[in-house]
Design a protein around this motif. Sequence first.
Motif, short mmCIF file in Angstrom:
data_model
loop_
_atom_site.label_atom_id
_atom_site.label_comp_id
_atom_site.label_asym_id
_atom_site.label_seq_id
_atom_site.Cartn_x
_atom_site.Cartn_y
_atom_site.Cartn_z
N ALA A 295 0.83 -1.20 0.00
CA ALA A 295 0.00 0.00 0.00
C ALA A 295 0.87 1.26 0.00
CB ALA A 295 -0.93 0.00 1.20
N ILE A 296 1.95 1.25 0.77
CA ILE A 296 2.86 2.40 0.79
C ILE A 296 3.51 2.57 -0.58
CG2 ILE A 296 5.01 3.28 1.78
CD1 ILE A 296 4.18 1.94 4.42
N TRP A 297 3.84 1.46 -1.24
CA TRP A 297 4.37 1.52 -2.61
C TRP A 297 3.39 2.25 -3.53
CZ3 TRP A 297 8.13 0.07 -6.21
CH2 TRP A 297 7.70 -0.25 -7.50
N GLY A 298 2.12 1.85 -3.49
CA GLY A 298 1.11 2.47 -4.34
C GLY A 298 0.89 3.94 -4.02
N GLY A 382 -2.66 4.65 -11.34
CA GLY A 382 -2.04 3.38 -10.97
C GLY A 382 -1.98 3.20 -9.47
N GLY A 383 -1.57 4.25 -8.76
CA GLY A 383 -1.52 4.18 -7.30
C GLY A 383 -2.89 3.93 -6.69
N LEU A 387 -4.27 0.54 -4.63
CA LEU A 387 -4.85 0.54 -3.29
C LEU A 387 -6.20 -0.16 -3.26
CD1 LEU A 387 -4.01 4.17 -2.09
CD2 LEU A 387 -2.92 2.03 -1.39
N LEU A 388 -7.03 0.05 -4.28
CA LEU A 388 -8.32 -0.62 -4.33
C LEU A 388 -8.15 -2.13 -4.44
CD1 LEU A 388 -10.27 1.81 -6.71
CD2 LEU A 388 -10.60 1.52 -4.24
N ALA A 392 -9.22 -5.18 -1.76
CA ALA A 392 -9.97 -6.39 -2.11
C ALA A 392 -9.22 -7.64 -1.69
CB ALA A 392 -10.23 -6.41 -3.62
N VAL A 393 -7.90 -7.65 -1.88
CA VAL A 393 -7.11 -8.80 -1.45
C VAL A 393 -7.18 -8.96 0.06
CG1 VAL A 393 -4.78 -9.77 -1.32
CG2 VAL A 393 -5.54 -8.67 -3.43
N GLY A 394 -7.05 -7.84 0.79
CA GLY A 394 -7.11 -7.91 2.24
C GLY A 394 -8.44 -8.45 2.75
N ALA A 395 -9.51 -8.13 2.04
CA ALA A 395 -10.83 -8.60 2.46
C ALA A 395 -11.04 -10.08 2.19
CB ALA A 395 -11.92 -7.78 1.76
#
Length: 406
Positions: A295-298, A382-383, A387-388, A392-395
């Motif tokens: 997330a920090i990368w994005g 892109g960023g 994050l979106l 979704a992956v985290g959920a």
Amino acid sequence: MRHLLLDIAPLRTSPAFRRFFIGRAVSGLGGQISVVAVMYQVWESTHSPFWSGSVALAQLVPMLTIGLWGGSVADRADRRSILMATTIAQLVLALLLVGQALWLGTSPASLGPVLALVGLVAAVGAVAAPAGMGVIPRLLPAGQVAAGLALNRLSFQGSMLLGPALGGLIIGYAGLEIAYAVDAASFAAGFLGVLGLPALAPAVRRSGGGVLEGLRFAATQPVVRGVLLVDLAATVLAMPVSLFPLVNEERFGGDPRTLGLFLTAIAVGGVAASLFSGSFTRRTRPGLITIGAAAIWGISLGAVGLVSSPWLCLALLAVAGAADSVSVVTRGTLIQLAVPDDLRGRTAAVEMIVGAGGPEIGNLRGGAVAQLTSGSFALVSGGLTCLLALAAVGATARPMLAFRTT
């Protein structure tokens, strides 16, 4: 303060890991010197950006086509034997690069042999990489695996910083063939590191050795699937490298000195994160750290599209580079500890292919979006989409987030 610094316990406690690490560090540095030598030779023999770009294609195709088979081999055979055989093959190929440089130099006739040898080096590397990825958890206790991976990451970042500059100096002062010869010597050092390893046959055979089984496992095992999805979200949706020349032109007047610093800033951030890797390798929840770092990368790369100050831009790229290193280490920790030993080779091969293909697709995506809009919009969009996707992956990847190393 000490607990925040790079954890060097694996180097102290495991002589086999120490020899393996030194061998890989030396051979990695030699490999970066060879990368510059190949770039120089292809350009001098053709003066064509098309053929310069073909070097990447010559490396990528063997990796994508042979990588899965290499993972299957790593799960069937003794990994030490695989690494010894592939290191010898790489040494022979490096010597052939020396020979063609002596014989053909930078004449147009050198193009075919160079690209063929580069492809063969990549093919051998596609067999060696999955076997190498399965070594660390066999040499270290589970609590030190993350620290071992962080040391490997520091070695990689160090070779990226020093190798190209050293390669240019060697070519300039000693000649192209000497640069290739240094690479060959580095593989000899790598062989000595492998020679000191214990036997590394798969500990317990709980599955067959098929390639499809490895793909099925990677797609269905919750932790591994989550790790790969995080990697794809970060690279496919937010990879910035193809946008650097355009952003440099739009924001900073096309100054080549600024452009050259873009990648350097990312590497500097990566080295800094590795030096302070104790701050995350000693944590027990690598899944949370992985998705947070992505997330920090994005966020950092999206912010690059909004700033106008060159120094702030470089600072954000350094933050992105640091986040990338954190994510790489923690993703590797999850892969190594969540996968049975007899599937590590095939899973590592899938991870390698995702790691190689994702950035290429991401660079293509960024270039296409920038062609239709602007470099700034491509970075910001892109960023945000990164994050979106991570949300979704985290959920949906709760097992990855809940995974503990102890």
